[in-house]
Each structure stands twice: as structure tokens, then as C-alpha cells.
Design an enzyme around this catalytic site. Structure first.
Site, PDB file in Angstrom:
ATOM      1  N   GLY A 160       0.792  -1.217   0.000  1.00  0.00           N
ATOM      2  CA  GLY A 160       0.000   0.000   0.000  1.00  0.00           C
ATOM      3  C   GLY A 160       0.830   1.276   0.000  1.00  0.00           C
ATOM      4  O   GLY A 160       0.415   2.290  -0.563  1.00  0.00           O
TER       5      GLY A 160
ATOM      6  N   VAL B 146       9.242  -2.640  -2.543  1.00  0.00           N
ATOM      7  CA  VAL B 146      10.542  -3.002  -1.964  1.00  0.00           C
ATOM      8  C   VAL B 146      11.400  -3.595  -3.073  1.00  0.00           C
ATOM      9  O   VAL B 146      10.941  -4.463  -3.836  1.00  0.00           O
ATOM     10  CB  VAL B 146      10.394  -4.018  -0.817  1.00  0.00           C
TER      11      VAL B 146
ATOM     12  N   LYS C 204      13.042   0.324   0.331  1.00  0.00           N
ATOM     13  CA  LYS C 204      11.589   0.490   0.354  1.00  0.00           C
ATOM     14  C   LYS C 204      11.280   1.911  -0.090  1.00  0.00           C
ATOM     15  O   LYS C 204      11.754   2.878   0.515  1.00  0.00           O
ATOM     16  CB  LYS C 204      11.025   0.240   1.748  1.00  0.00           C
TER      17      LYS C 204
ATOM     18  N   ASP D 151       2.405  -2.278  13.893  1.00  0.00           N
ATOM     19  CA  ASP D 151       1.930  -2.875  12.649  1.00  0.00           C
ATOM     20  C   ASP D 151       2.494  -4.288  12.478  1.00  0.00           C
ATOM     21  O   ASP D 151       2.988  -4.645  11.413  1.00  0.00           O
ATOM     22  CB  ASP D 151       2.327  -1.984  11.466  1.00  0.00           C
TER      23      ASP D 151
END
Length: 432
Positions: free
Chosen positions: A168, A172, A187, A282
């Protein structure tokens, strides 16, 4: 920038709620709701949830019986703009987006300016809200963001080798550092909205703070920067796959022994991070990288603090909308209700959900075959988690109890530290 919700009608008429950072706002009869209306039978227990990341505001109805209305229309989900009105029964709220003017001579609030912006890649012109008429914003149009996800731009000082994955926030890549020849992972992060230089600097400061963490089971941060509007982070390259892909390769789930080994390593990483004042926010199977072959596997936790940094800088997409919505299933109820007030026990819940998913091939939530985000949030708020042994009876009683305790909805009843959970898991036989 600031989002203010003003109650125009109903029991709380005259009250207002202001937000200048990423946060959530729950409305309903639930005693823990931010706007609690226990005596209004129009409202469901958990009626609707707003996610605010100034200047944006996103509303999601949580499957309420009587519906949520925006400007007179019943909607299940909607991005809101300044001037919109939300109505549930007799309660009416207005949305107001402003720009705080924090000057010594004239403190107060100012209306947002609408400025012209141009995409840094294709030059396409558009308009965006800004804190001042002369603000200079970095902007990538939707078409270029999508193209950059598929074909990322090169980063100065690095030779791009191949794309490792897309998500989202960006993608990478495997790359080689030109000076040293070292293999690294890059990233790229694509801002969802036009952002100013202050937001970019704030994001870089947040990342620099998280980069201090050094641990064998945390992916090492090496460098960061921006190029043509694309923010990039450089980390060590882990020659393996994320835990989700590893489980998929093995038929949808990992063995109990492999899952326990991964959990032990992740708990060691969390114990170190929490002791130093850092919370991940996360944790999910896609953020655990696994190298080696069984039984000699090494797991590393990636993206430490990235979700918070990206959100608080105002650059991220909404967690409950679009490609970010898959993250919600791993969140504890207190994180959904209040993004800002997250404690170590929230990470423990998310790791427990991750371990449960890897071990059983399913989430610890009672959901249908194609659940909506609202279905997932209702299950997190209102239903007890499904015990591990109900999904997988061959798991040892002790391991099941340890994971089940991590997933208790009340944070006070969970494991209170990663170290305590790890110690218990070390002395448990995993089962088959």
C-alpha cells in the site's frame, strides 16, 4: 492542519472535537465510544468510526441498523471534506478542516488555502489544500504513483536489481550499494497526498529515531532520503521470504514448532524495543522476514515504527481504506479506537494474532468468507477470539493458552510484557 468535528444537534450539541494528528473517533452506544449516546436507541453499540489524518477524514459505518448519513445520503463509507455534515438520528456533526496559525502576534485558526501543484514526474497540474497560499508542496499524481509501484525509479548511489514486493505504501527492491557492493533492500514510500517540506522532514526525524534500534531479530536500518518526490528507506537485505509467503508455500500454515520458534525470536525483538520505549504498531506476518531452512531459521521484524511515522507526517493512506485495510485484522480493539494511545500490550496482541494465523492458517476472528472492513472491526470489538485449539486441536494445551492469553480483548488481562510471554513459551511443548 486540523480537523474539527462540531456537534450541531443532539445531546452533545455545542461540543467540538479537534484533531491535528492521525487518530480515530468512535460513535455509538458503547461506553468506550468517544461520542457515547447510551440512551439513543437509533444508534448501534458501535455505530460508525471516523479515521482522521489531517487534512483528510474517512468515515465507515460499522454495519449499523439505522445507518449513517452524510449530507442526507446513507453511506457505508466515504471520504469527508470540510463542510460535510454527518447525521445519525438527532445527532448532527459538521466537519471543518482548518490550518492553525501559530504566530506570536495572532494565534488562532485559518482556513485552508487551495494551491496549484504539479506532479513531479509527469507535470500534470492539480489543486491541493495547504496551510498557506505560498506553501510549496511535493505532489505525485495517482497515475504516476501507480506506475512507480510497478516500475520504481532508481535511487542515487544504488544499483537496482529486482522488485521484491509491492504494498500500500510503495514497493521493496533488492539493490546493490555502489560504494561497497553490499546487497540491500530499498523500500520506496509514495505519499498519498501533496505534502510540504515540513511533513517530509518530520517523517525523516521519526525514522531516524526508530533507526536507533539494533537487535539480531530487527531488520537493520541503513539510510534514508528522497528523490523526485519519492521517499526511500534502505535496510539490510534478508535473504528469505516474509512469514505469510512461507506459510503459503507450506500449504497455508506453518508447523507448530516453526511458529513457536518464530514467535520466540519476535518476542525477543519486542522485549528489546519495548524496553527502549519503542512500539511497532503494525505487526503481521508480512512484516516478519524469515531466512534459512528448518530447523535453522532466523526471523527478523521489519518496518519498525514505519506505520506511525508515515501516518503522523500526514503522508499515509487511511488504515481503514484501500490497500491498507488488511492491517486492521491484526489490530487490538484499543488501537482501532485510539491510534495514538498504543502500548506494548497492543504489540503483544498483534503478534499473538500473527502467530495464530501462521499456526492455524486462519485469523482468531469469526468472519465470513469475504468479510468487509466493517465486519472485521465489529468482530474485533464485539466478539471473543476463537480459541487456538478450536481451529487446530493438535496444538499443545500450553502453547494454545499462551497465544489465547495474548489475544484477550482487555489489555490488562494479556501478557503484560514480551519477556513474560517469551519465558512461558520457552517452556511449552509446541505440539505437531
Amino acid at each position: 492542519m486540523q480537523v474539527t468535528l462540531k456537534v450541531l444537534a443532539g445531546p452533545y450539541s455545542g461540543r467540538s472535537f479537534s484533531f491535528n494528528q492521525h487518530d480515530t473517533f468512535l460513535i455509538g452506544r458503547n461506553p468506550e465510544a468517544h461520542l457515547c449516546l447510551p440512551n439513543d436507541r437509533f444508534f448501534s453499540r458501535n455505530h460508525c468510526l471516523l479515521e482522521i489524518s489531517p487534512p483528510r477524514c474517512f468515515l465507515r459505518d460499522l454495519g449499523s441498523t439505522n445507518g449513517t448519513f452524510v449530507n442526507g445520503r446513507r453511506l457505508l463509507a466515504s471520504f469527508l471534506k470540510s463542510g460535510d455534515r454527518i447525521q445519525c438520528g438527532e445527532t448532527v456533526l459538521s466537519v471543518e478542516v482548518t490550518s492553525p496559525l501559530n504566530t506570536a502576534d495572532e494565534p488562532g485558526q485559518g482556513r485552508l488555502a487551495v494551491v496549484d501543484v504539479a506532479c513531479l514526474i509527469c507535470g500534470r497540474r492539480d489543486k491541493a489544500e495547504a496551510s498557506a497560499p505560498d506553501a510549496r508542496l511535493t505532489f505525485l499524481c495517482e497515475e504516476c504513483r501507480n506506475e512507480l509501484r510497478q516500475k520504481p525509479q532508481p535511487v542515487p548511489g544504488y544499483e537496482m536489481i529486482k522488485v521484491l514486493g509491492r504494498g500500500g505504501m510503495g514497493c521493496v527492491m533488492l539493490a546493490r550499494q555502489a560504494k561497497t557492493g553490499r546487497a540491500v533492500a530499498i523500500k520506496t514510500l509514495l505519499p498519498e497526498v501533496a505534502v510540504d517540506e515540513k511533513a517530509l522532514k518530520r517523517f525523516e526525524r521519526e525514522i531516524d529515531v526508530a533507526a536507533i534500534l539494533k537487535h539480531p531479530h530487527i531488520v537493520e536500518f541503513l539510510d534514508r532520503g528522497s528523490n523526485n518526490g519519492v521517499v526511500y528507506l534502505v535496510t539490510e537485505f534478508v535473504d528469505g521470504v516474509d512469514a505469510a509467503k512461507l506459510a503459503a508455500k507450506q500449504g497455508g500454515r506453518l508447523s507448530c514448532a516453526a511458529t513457536v520458534k518464530i514467535l520466540l525470536q519476535m518476542l525477543e525483538a519486542l522485549a528489546h524495543a519495548h524496553a527502549n520505549g519503542y512500539i511497532h504498531r503494525d505487526i503481521k506476518d508480512q512484516n516478519i522476514l524469515v531466512a534459512g531452512t528448518w530447523p535453522n531459521i532466523t526471523a527478523k521484524l521489519t518496518d519498525f515504527g514505519l506505520a506511525k511515522s508515515f501516518a503522523q507526517s500526514g503522508m499515509s493512506g487511511m488504515t481503514m481504506a484501500g490497500e491498507m485495510a488488511g492491517t486492521v485484522a491484526y489490530m487490538p480493539p484499543e488501537q482501532i479506537k485510539n491510534f495514538r494511545d498504543v502500548k506494548p500490550t497492543s504489540d503483544i496482541y498483534s503478534l499473538g494474532m500473527t502467530g495464530y494465523s501462521l499456526m492455524t492458517g486462519d485469523l482468531a476472528l469469526r468472519l465470513g468468507p469475504k468479510p468487509s472492513v466493517a465486519d472485521t472491526i465489529r468482530a474485533i470489538f464485539d466478539q471473543p477470539t476463537v480459541p487456538v485449539r478450536e481451529r487446530l486441536p493438535e496444538v499443545s494445551v500450553k502453547v494454545a493458552e499462551i497465544i489465547d492469553r495474548a489475544l484477550i480483548k482487555d489489555p490488562a488481562q494479556r501478557w503484560q510484557s514480551a519477556a513474560a510471554m517469551r519465558k512461558a513459551l520457552q517452556h511449552a511443548e509446541p505440539g505437531s
